[in-house]
Scaffold this active site. Structure first.
Site, PDB file in Angstrom:
ATOM      1  N   SER A  24     -10.506   0.022   6.728  1.00 52.40           N
ATOM      2  CA  SER A  24      -9.827   0.150   5.433  1.00 52.40           C
ATOM      3  C   SER A  24      -9.143  -1.107   4.903  1.00 52.40           C
ATOM      4  CB  SER A  24      -8.792   1.273   5.488  1.00 52.40           C
ATOM      5  OG  SER A  24      -9.424   2.517   5.409  1.00 52.40           O
ATOM      6  N   LYS A  31       0.858  -1.194   0.000  1.00 52.42           N
ATOM      7  CA  LYS A  31       0.000   0.000   0.000  1.00 52.42           C
ATOM      8  C   LYS A  31       0.887   1.235   0.000  1.00 52.42           C
ATOM      9  CE  LYS A  31      -3.925   2.132   2.435  1.00 52.42           C
ATOM     10  NZ  LYS A  31      -4.878   2.033   3.560  1.00 52.42           N
ATOM     11  N   SER A  81      -9.968   2.316   2.520  1.00 47.90           N
ATOM     12  CA  SER A  81      -8.983   2.982   1.698  1.00 47.90           C
ATOM     13  C   SER A  81      -7.980   2.050   0.994  1.00 47.90           C
ATOM     14  CB  SER A  81      -8.198   3.974   2.553  1.00 47.90           C
ATOM     15  OG  SER A  81      -7.399   3.307   3.501  1.00 47.90           O
TER      16      SER A  81
END
Lengths: 508, 120
Positions: A186, A87, A162
């Protein structure tokens, strides 16, 4: 035979194929890089790739594998040579690290996050940095400065967020596994919406060092993968004490495969008590999801589990509490972006204050600015007690609800999200509707408990549904086993989005 | 036996959640918006301020639900394990990386970060 492709291998199978030289890390990395080149222009799962750097790591991994356990090179691990996606919230040395923001569009991280360092030591290959909502603020991946991410199950719907880029990279077989972070859901919500598995560990288990901060008392990193077994392998590498994170917990190292690898005779989950919170099945939950969760619970009863009704009476307050605490911490954390030492600086300005104000106004997107403003307000003079302190008190009530519940049950189950993936653009003008995506996940962050999501079926629209499993503090090994036994008995986690493989079951 | 049917009956068809109506909705006025933006060092246009006013009012009405909860005698919670801040040894741990770090800065001169004059 599509199942012969390494794209379908579990991490253990990949590791075995690498160690027996059936495939090299360079070949595997090339395979994924070619897939990323073919699919990423549509899916937008990665913000940054760097084939040269990925292949250099792969060559080094192959050298380690060739001289297995010789003194010249570090001992191999079961992730040596395996290509994973990171990420874009984790600083990775010499990699552009944007956090999904224009503010960090040209930021080349000067050091490695603890998580990145752990993967590097294990010999994993970094395939690239995945797309995300800007500064991890969002539940749809639409707030990324680098554009929305498409859900591989249907390109008109969001992947969740997210950690949407990581979820899509795993679902579309653009990596073997990925990392995510979870402040209010997320990891779990995008895992649910993309039909993959993901776990947010107990707060403090994975170091936050080098992970760009959103809400420090809630942020926790965790793995995203295709199965619970893969998650356990990943978590073994990610977890561990780190003195550079002041909230990292000093505990003896754990083997998260422990329970998965213990033999189970008869009914593998005999004696497991599953708590079903009545609040999770009330108004607001879609029929599809309610039915899939109920069906999963029936499957668990077949595996030997029993069910108890529980209540989390304060969980309904978790959204208001979260939207005080998270923005308050964010407004403080994001004050560092001032256009002086790194990050975006406005082109024109009159004086120092003007430079701060313009750099921040131009560098941050609308949702980030909204949350900074909420946080600034709740922390401002005269409001601190009414908002921030009150939120922290209710936070304790929410945590106590879970304490009470775990006197009656071993794990809690429910939906990960209220519905399946929604259309791109559907909620982007209504912040509160977007915030309600995390209604079942946020309380877990507030309490600091571990939570995970695993695939448990599909809605009428053929989009994936996630089952949320919440455990008591430090019960990750047990939770992963609870998920694993379900995945041994069902095949939801093996389902693939359409049109991501050619007829040979492999390359573009 | 668990009454799944009860759960299912309660589940509504849509995935939207209705919010409890607040008796006395608070509203943020334009002056508040400009004040918050200034405190947060965010330049804001009139149009943006108007949009922010509407959105912040909606969000604060959501947050306002907290005020109905009696929290007398409850200790605020800031860490799940109520862990206290660990202190580290006072020793040199980082080497000088000024050159590397300053490659990231928008404006540098003679090893110094450049900003507009703050004092006349």
């Amino acid at each position: 035979m599509p199942n012969q492709s390494p794209l379908h291998f579990s991490l253990r199978q990949l590791s075995s194929a690498l160690q027996t030289k059936k495939i090299s890390s360079v070949e595997l990395t090339q395979l994924y890089l070619e897939r990323i080149a073919a699919y990423n222009p549509t899916l937008n799962a990665y913000i940054t790739t760097n084939a040269e750097m990925s292949l250099a790591q792969a060559r080094h991994a192959d050298a380690r594998l060739a001289k297995n356990n010789s003194h010249a090179l570090p001992v191999i691990s079961n992730l040596t040579g395996i290509p994973i996606a990171q990420k874009d919230i984790f600083c990775a040395k010499e990699w552009r690290t944007t956090c999904g923001s224009k503010m960090l569009e040209n930021f080349i991280a000067p050091y490695d996050a603890h998580v990145i360092q752990q993967f590097n030591e294990a010999g994993a290959v970094n395939l690239g940095k995945t797309n995300m909502d800007e500064f991890a603020m969002g539940s749809s991946n639409e707030t990324s400065y680098f554009g929305a991410v498409k859900n591989p199950w249907n390109h008109n719907v969001v992947p969740g967020g997210s950690s949407g880029g990581s979820a899509v990279a795993v679902a579309a077989r653009l990596c073997a596994a990925a990392t995510g972070t979870d402040t209010g859901g997320s990891i779990r919500q995008p895992a649910a919406l993309c039909g993959i598995s993901g776990i947010k560990p107990t707060y403090g288990v994975v170091s936050r060092y080098g992970m760009i901060a959103f809400a420090s008392s809630l942020d926790q990193a965790g793995p995203m993968a295709r199965s619970a077994e893969d998650l356990a392998l990943m978590l073994n590498t990610m977890a561990g004490f780190d003195e550079r994170d002041s909230t990292s917990l000093q505990r003896p190292p754990e083997n998260y495969l422990r329970d998965i690898d213990s033999p189970a005779a008869g009914k593998p989950l005999s004696g497991l008590r599953i708590g079903l919170p009545q609040e999770f099945f009330a108004e607001g939950l879609s029929d599809d999801v309610a039915q899939a969760v109920a069906a999963a619970v029936v499957e668990y009863q077949k595996l030997g589990a029993t069910v108890v009704n529980i209540s989390l009476p304060n969980s309904k307050l978790s959204i208001p509490v979260y939207y005080v605490i998270a923005p308050a911490e964010a407004s403080s954390n994001l004050s560092r972006f001032d256009g002086v030492r790194y990050g975006y600086r406005a082109k024109e300005y009159s004086d120092l204050t003007d430079m701060y104000q313009k750099s921040r106004a131009q560098g941050f997107g609308a949702e980030v600015k909204r949350r900074i403003m909420i946080g600034t307000y709740v922390l401002s003079h005269g409001y601190y007690d009414a908002y921030y302190v009150q939120a922290q008190k209710i936070r304790r009530l929410i945590a106590q609800d879970f304490d009470n519940a775990f006197k009656q049950c071993d794990v809690i189950m429910g939906p990960s999200a209220p519905g399946t993936a929604f259309n791109i653009g559907e909620k982007s003008d209504d912040p509160v509707a977007m915030y309600l995506q995390d209604i079942y996940t946020i309380a877990v962050n507030l309490a600091g408990l571990p939570g995970m999501s695993i695939p448990a079926g599909f809605g009428k629209n053929k989009l994936p549904i996630g089952l949320q499993i919440i455990g008591n503090y430090f019960s990750e090994a047990q939770m992963l086993n609870v998920a694993h036994r379900y995945q041994q008995a069902t095949d939801w986690h093996t389902r693939m989005p359409p049109n991501i493989l050619n007829d040979r079951g492999a390359l573009t | 036996m668990i009454p799944y049917s009860t759960y299912l009956k309660k589940a509504s068809v849509t995935a939207s959640v209705t919010l409890k109506k607040v008796a006395n909705p608070m509203s943020i006025n334009m002056n508040d918006v400009y004040k918050i933006a200034r405190l947060a060092r965010l330049a804001i246009t009139e149009q943006e301020a108007q949009a922010a006013q509407a959105q912040l009012t909606t969000i604060f009405n959501l947050i306002e639900q907290m005020q109905a909860v009696d929290t007398t005698g409850i200790q605020p919670m800031s860490h799940a394990q109520d862990a206290t801040q660990r202190l580290r040894e006072d020793r040199v741990s980082e080497i000088d990386q000024r050159e590397l770090f300053q490659t990231l800065a928008p404006q540098v001169e003679r090893n110094l970060y450049l900003v507009p004059p703050a004092i006349e």
